[in-house]
Design a protein around this motif. Structure first.
Motif, PDB file in Angstrom:
ATOM      1  N   ARG A  94     -32.112  -1.448  11.843  1.00 59.63           N
ATOM      2  CA  ARG A  94     -31.014  -0.688  12.442  1.00 59.63           C
ATOM      3  C   ARG A  94     -29.648  -1.209  12.007  1.00 59.63           C
ATOM      4  NH1 ARG A  94     -30.988   0.351  18.827  1.00 59.63           N
ATOM      5  NH2 ARG A  94     -28.777   0.616  19.174  1.00 59.63           N
ATOM      6  N   CYS A 144     -27.346   1.608  10.299  1.00 63.87           N
ATOM      7  CA  CYS A 144     -26.371   2.202  11.230  1.00 63.87           C
ATOM      8  C   CYS A 144     -25.058   2.541  10.510  1.00 63.87           C
ATOM      9  CB  CYS A 144     -26.103   1.218  12.372  1.00 63.87           C
ATOM     10  SG  CYS A 144     -24.864   1.828  13.526  1.00 63.87           S
ATOM     11  N   GLU A 145     -24.575   3.755  10.738  1.00 57.49           N
ATOM     12  CA  GLU A 145     -23.321   4.196  10.105  1.00 57.49           C
ATOM     13  C   GLU A 145     -22.108   3.857  10.975  1.00 57.49           C
ATOM     14  OE1 GLU A 145     -23.142   5.595   7.170  1.00 57.49           O
ATOM     15  OE2 GLU A 145     -25.071   6.542   6.757  1.00 57.49           O
ATOM     16  N   HIS A 146     -22.360   3.550  12.243  1.00 61.07           N
ATOM     17  CA  HIS A 146     -21.239   3.276  13.175  1.00 61.07           C
ATOM     18  C   HIS A 146     -21.564   2.031  14.000  1.00 61.07           C
ATOM     19  CE1 HIS A 146     -19.136   7.010  12.336  1.00 61.07           C
ATOM     20  NE2 HIS A 146     -20.298   7.633  12.401  1.00 61.07           N
ATOM     21  N   LYS A 155     -20.351   1.504  17.564  1.00 57.80           N
ATOM     22  CA  LYS A 155     -20.631   2.492  18.616  1.00 57.80           C
ATOM     23  C   LYS A 155     -22.012   2.259  19.228  1.00 57.80           C
ATOM     24  CE  LYS A 155     -17.517   6.050  16.924  1.00 57.80           C
ATOM     25  NZ  LYS A 155     -16.596   5.102  16.430  1.00 57.80           N
ATOM     26  N   GLN A 156     -22.246   3.012  20.307  1.00 54.73           N
ATOM     27  CA  GLN A 156     -23.565   2.918  20.949  1.00 54.73           C
ATOM     28  C   GLN A 156     -24.370   4.179  20.636  1.00 54.73           C
ATOM     29  OE1 GLN A 156     -22.482   2.460  25.034  1.00 54.73           O
ATOM     30  NE2 GLN A 156     -22.006   0.294  24.799  1.00 54.73           N
ATOM     31  N   CYS A 157     -25.689   4.053  20.786  1.00 62.76           N
ATOM     32  CA  CYS A 157     -26.559   5.168  20.413  1.00 62.76           C
ATOM     33  C   CYS A 157     -26.624   6.206  21.530  1.00 62.76           C
ATOM     34  CB  CYS A 157     -27.957   4.665  20.073  1.00 62.76           C
ATOM     35  SG  CYS A 157     -27.983   3.505  18.711  1.00 62.76           S
ATOM     36  N   TYR A 162     -30.911   6.125  10.913  1.00 60.10           N
ATOM     37  CA  TYR A 162     -31.889   5.171  11.466  1.00 60.10           C
ATOM     38  C   TYR A 162     -32.889   5.893  12.376  1.00 60.10           C
ATOM     39  CZ  TYR A 162     -34.018   1.529  14.224  1.00 60.10           C
ATOM     40  OH  TYR A 162     -34.944   0.746  14.842  1.00 60.10           O
ATOM     41  N   TRP A 163     -32.370   6.703  13.287  1.00 60.58           N
ATOM     42  CA  TRP A 163     -33.278   7.376  14.224  1.00 60.58           C
ATOM     43  C   TRP A 163     -34.040   8.498  13.541  1.00 60.58           C
ATOM     44  CZ3 TRP A 163     -34.687   4.626  18.072  1.00 60.58           C
ATOM     45  CH2 TRP A 163     -33.800   3.679  18.586  1.00 60.58           C
ATOM     46  N   LEU A 211     -23.080  10.694  15.375  1.00 60.59           N
ATOM     47  CA  LEU A 211     -24.388  10.979  14.748  1.00 60.59           C
ATOM     48  C   LEU A 211     -25.522  11.044  15.767  1.00 60.59           C
ATOM     49  CD1 LEU A 211     -24.152   8.899  11.446  1.00 60.59           C
ATOM     50  CD2 LEU A 211     -23.407  11.225  11.936  1.00 60.59           C
ATOM     51  N   ALA A 212     -25.200  10.738  17.026  1.00 63.44           N
ATOM     52  CA  ALA A 212     -26.198  10.906  18.094  1.00 63.44           C
ATOM     53  C   ALA A 212     -25.994  12.229  18.819  1.00 63.44           C
ATOM     54  CB  ALA A 212     -26.092   9.745  19.088  1.00 63.44           C
ATOM     55  N   LEU A 214     -29.175  12.336  21.283  1.00 60.65           N
ATOM     56  CA  LEU A 214     -29.935  11.091  21.356  1.00 60.65           C
ATOM     57  C   LEU A 214     -29.193  10.227  22.369  1.00 60.65           C
ATOM     58  CD1 LEU A 214     -32.027   9.248  19.487  1.00 60.65           C
ATOM     59  CD2 LEU A 214     -29.885   8.190  18.874  1.00 60.65           C
ATOM     60  N   CYS A 220     -21.356   7.979  19.799  1.00 62.39           N
ATOM     61  CA  CYS A 220     -21.559   8.078  18.349  1.00 62.39           C
ATOM     62  C   CYS A 220     -21.719   9.540  17.920  1.00 62.39           C
ATOM     63  CB  CYS A 220     -22.795   7.281  17.953  1.00 62.39           C
ATOM     64  SG  CYS A 220     -23.154   7.415  16.200  1.00 62.39           S
ATOM     65  N   CYS A 261     -28.032  10.600  12.677  1.00 58.60           N
ATOM     66  CA  CYS A 261     -28.206   9.171  12.429  1.00 58.60           C
ATOM     67  C   CYS A 261     -29.409   8.902  11.527  1.00 58.60           C
ATOM     68  CB  CYS A 261     -28.399   8.461  13.773  1.00 58.60           C
ATOM     69  SG  CYS A 261     -28.964   6.776  13.560  1.00 58.60           S
TER      70      CYS A 261
HETATM   71  S1  SF4 Z   1     -26.875   6.571  16.659  1.00 61.18           S
HETATM   72 FE1  SF4 Z   1     -27.241   5.651  14.664  1.00 61.18          FE
HETATM   73  S2  SF4 Z   1     -25.247   5.605  13.659  1.00 61.18           S
HETATM   74 FE2  SF4 Z   1     -24.896   5.914  15.851  1.00 61.18          FE
HETATM   75  S3  SF4 Z   1     -24.623   3.864  16.694  1.00 61.18           S
HETATM   76 FE3  SF4 Z   1     -26.798   4.352  16.924  1.00 61.18          FE
HETATM   77  S4  SF4 Z   1     -27.765   3.514  15.055  1.00 61.18           S
HETATM   78 FE4  SF4 Z   1     -25.546   3.626  14.673  1.00 61.18          FE
END
Ligand code: SF4
Length: 770
Positions: free
Chosen positions: A274, A278-280, A283-285, A330-331, A292-293, A20, A290, A328
């Motif tokens: 979001r 968001c777990e982090h 961080k940026q998506c 959220y996504w 989780l991306a 992502l 991140c 992630c």
């Molecule tokens: S991908 Fe998800 S967990 Fe990671 S920074 Fe973006 S919203 Fe947060």
């Protein structure tokens, strides 16, 4: 039976791989995108065909879509994409998705025009530079057909599963019975109206009293209507988190159907903002930042399958799925909205400028029902969605931290900004429109900053980013500026003899023009609340269609349960405040002594509240009191409400329209009365006067005052008074303290079931609870 899928959705499902990555976003605005497409088309020959509708069937799939353009002279299909920044920075998986789409369109066109081969072009149009980059490939129709079939084959198992799910869901909903032993009084009437309107595909405004079970009373009939009306999805939208939980509870009961052997099988999804999901947060998506991306689209298929199998996906369940698959939440939720039957979330997911549920509804041609709970909140919420502010302090902060390449653009923006209010004499002023020089400076600055941020993806200058996103939102609304909004400038407090700056605001007054397309895109929408009168006010300002139905559900309560006493000997107008304090405190004490118990006393402001409270504490120290304070934390709010117990006594002081004036439930003796020392009218100030002017010019001068002041004020009063009677065994009293409550035009806004008395005509000093 065929499963219909749009080319874009098909490719998003089959052709997305890897991380992502939001670094190439935000993309150009919708208008910029349209302009970009127009700019490309303008350079094409007259024979060029744009927006070509295409479709084909493969096995049990019906694939449809609209190709951007075809140049018959070059036999070239074009897929146009607009962007900002460096094209080389575009992630490879974005490019792969674009090719997948373009080649499917190319196949569909070959089929339609009986072509054996075709050139396929990705046309990347740079919004900032206004240049295009073409990437062209030649393809045989046969190889494109193979490409098309491969993508369809990847999707077909999922489509089969979705069709089976739909059949089972519809059978389950057909067999579904009401999940409670019986309808509550009024609840059946509401359900019947909702069901009828769903069957007619007609929008509905429903005023229904608190306590009748509006959540189940609206969800049950629309779910029953789904199979018969071919409704794909139901969106249950709320203003507050508490409303979401009620909907999820009702849906859990409806899904369970313990008395039936048939499961409804509905897939329920809770949407969470979001910042909460968001777990982090640090961080940026994107995959580089991140975890989780990372590999999000590679891990998605397994997570998606598990999620749809679970069916009931509230925030906790989604988080658990995300954790199991290391992606992630959220996504993941955004993806799952496509495969859910009922989506529960905030209003903004359907009504906001870039609302995800709305754009998916349009893109996928879904047939949807929209249920908006506590809809009296929608006007204010929608106004906020379609307003934009720019603060000079933000610009200056960004200017200080910006790299040298941006300084000139930001300095000339600051110059144009200051020039726009140079001659302003009052602190607040409404202007006819945004000054052209300022608008141009904003366009220029946002373009340059946008390009810079696109080229420096890892830049962490939050002041610059904040300014950029604020400018984008402002400019988006400036593109559609019209009589529904005003442009105003507020001068901020002076330091010495110079103003410290100014705040520019595009302030929406009437959200109707923005919401109309939202309602038009829905097969059926129901706005419901305990206070939605007069319905024309809500219909006009929210943009519901003229033929929207209206139902005012009878209350289950009896007039004998509530004494409504108008204290017309007291004026709470600003200029009479000091004289009003003694009679109000005397009335409260008299009522309390006559009938000790728990009361709420509402005021128009914290200042008025403290004046009355101080006097009350001085004069009646033996009566327990507690008050709402400014900016209360959740724990303080809980403590305030905990004072209201079945066996406790005292008076809580609160502000009208605040946290304790709606959405709280204090049945039985937890609350036996309320005092409302205000008409609830919004404060008369330049902004509200501008609102009145706008209402007058749009809806006619005779509506101006009512739409700007009276209706919003009385809505708050009725909500607050509605705290007293919560069940059909409650009894209580409401004192409406102001002479204007005796006016006919105010009284006609009271609930029909109230029997109003005047304190000076009662035999019992107007304090008894029968
Ligand atoms: S991908 Fe998800 S967990 Fe990671 S920074 Fe973006 S919203 Fe947060």
């Amino acid at each position: 039976m065929n499963y219909t899928v749009a080319v874009r959705s098909l490719c998003e499902f089959t052709a997305r791989r890897g991380d992502l990555d939001l670094r190439f976003t935000p993309g150009p605005s919708a208008l910029e995108g349209m302009e970009g497409h127009a700019a490309v088309r303008s350079k094409r020959p007259p024979t060029y065909r744009a927006e070509i509708s295409l479709a084909a069937d493969y096995r049990n799939l019906h694939v449809r879509g609209r190709a951007d353009g075809y140049d018959p002279d070059l036999n070239r299909l074009e897929e146009i994409k607009t962007y900002r920044g460096k094209l080389e920075a575009m992630p490879a998986n974005h490019r792969a998705l674009h090719w997948a789409q373009a080649k499917i369109y190319a196949y569909l066109l070959c089929r339609q025009l009986q072509l054996n081969r075709i050139a396929v072009a990705l046309v990347y149009f740079d919004i900032g530079e206004r240049t295009e980059t073409l990437i062209v490939e030649d393809h045989e129709a046969a190889s494109l057909e193979q490409h098309f079939q491969q993508h369809c084959d990847c999707f077909i198992d999922w489509a089969d599963q979705e069709m089976r799910h739909r059949l089972a869901r519809d059978a389950g909903l057909d067999a579904m019975s009401f999940p409670f032993p019986a309808f509550r009084p009024g609840q059946r009437d509401l359900s019947v109206s909702v069901y009828k309107s769903a069957r007619q595909g007609r929008h509905l405004l429903a005023q229904a009293p608190t306590g009748i079970g509006k959540t189940a009373g609206t969800l049950f009939p629309v779910l029953k209507a789904c199979p018969r009306e071919g409704i794909d999805k139901v969106f249950y939208l709320t203003a507050k988190t508490s409303g979401r939980q009620l909907a999820l509870d009702a849906l859990a009961r409806l899904s369970a159907q313990p008395q039936s052997s048939v499961s409804t099988g509905i897939r329920v999804l809770e949407l969470t903002a979001r910042d909460k999901a968001c777990e982090h947060p640090d961080k940026q998506c994107n995959g580089a930042s991140c975890p989780l991306a990372q590999g999000f689209y590679d891990k998605l298929p397994a997570a998606r399958q598990e999620a749809v199998d679970l069916a009931f996906l509230d925030k906790t369940a989604l988080r658990a799925v995300g954790q199991r698959h290391q992606l992630c939440p959220y996504w993941l939720t955004q993806e799952l909205a496509k495969w859910s039957d009922v989506v529960v979330g905030d209003y903004n997911y359907y009504f906001d400028t870039t609302a995800m549920l709305y754009s998916q509804t349009v893109n996928n041609a879904w047939r949807v029902t929209v249920l908006a709970d506590e809809a009296h909140n929608m006007i204010e919420r929608a106004r906020k969605m379609y307003s934009a502010e720019l603060d000079e302090a933000c610009l200056i902060a960004a200017q200080h931290s910006a790299p040298p390449s941006l300084k000139a653009a930001l300095t000339s923006l600051l110059k144009a900004w200051r020039k726009s209010y140079r001659d302003q004499e009052s602190l607040y002023q409404v202007y006819d429109g945004i000054p052209k020089a300022l608008h141009n400076a904003l366009l220029r600055a946002s373009g340059i900053v946008g390009d810079y941020l696109a080229d420096h993806q890892s830049a962490t200058d939050t002041a610059l980013q904040t300014l950029y996103f604020d400018m984008l939102h402002f400019l988006r609304l400036a593109e559609v500026f019209a009589s529904h909004s005003i442009f105003d400038i507020t001068l901020l407090p002076r330091t010495g003899r110079r103003p410290s700056g100014a705040r520019l605001c595009l302030r929406n007054m009437v959200p109707a023009p923005f919401l109309e397309p939202r309602f038009a895109a829905a097969h059926h929408a129901v706005l419901f609340s305990a206070t939605l009168s007069p319905c024309t006010f809500y219909r006009d300002t929210l943009g519901m269609p003229e033929d929207a139905a209206w139902v005012d559900v009878d209350t289950p309560f009896r007039a004998e349960q509530l004494r409504v006493i108008v204290q017309r000997q007291i004026s709470t107008r600003y200029q009479h405040r000091s004289q009003s304090i003694a009679p109000i405190t005397a009335l409260m004490a008299r009522q309390y002594r006559h009938h000790p118990g728990n009361y709420l006393s509402y005021f128009s402001s914290f200042d008025y509240l403290s004046q009355v409270m101080d006097e009350f504490a001085r004069s009646y120290p033996e009566i327990p009191i507690w008050d709402q304070s400014r900016a209360m934390q959740e724990t303080d709010k809980d403590a305030f409400l905990q004072r209201f117990q079945e066996d406790s006594c005292g008076i809580g002081f609160a502000v009208l329209g605040g946290a304790f004036a709606e959405g709280i439930d204090l049945p039985g003796r937890k609350l036996i009365g309320a005092f409302v020392s205000t008409l609830g009218l919004p404060q008369m100030n330049p902004v509200n006067e501008a609102l009145k002017d706008s209402m007058g010019s749009i809806f006619g001068s005779r509506h101006a005052y009512d739409y700007a002041y009276l209706y919003p004020g009385l809505q708050k009063v009725v909500q607050a008074a509605g705290r007293v009677i919560r069940t059909d065994t409650d009894v209580g009293v409401v004192h409406l303290i102001d002479d204007r409550y005796a006016q006919a035009r105010v009284r006609r806004l009271f609930p029909r079931w109230w029997r109003v008395e005047y304190a000076d005509q009662t035999m019992d000093e107007g304090v008894l609870i029968s």
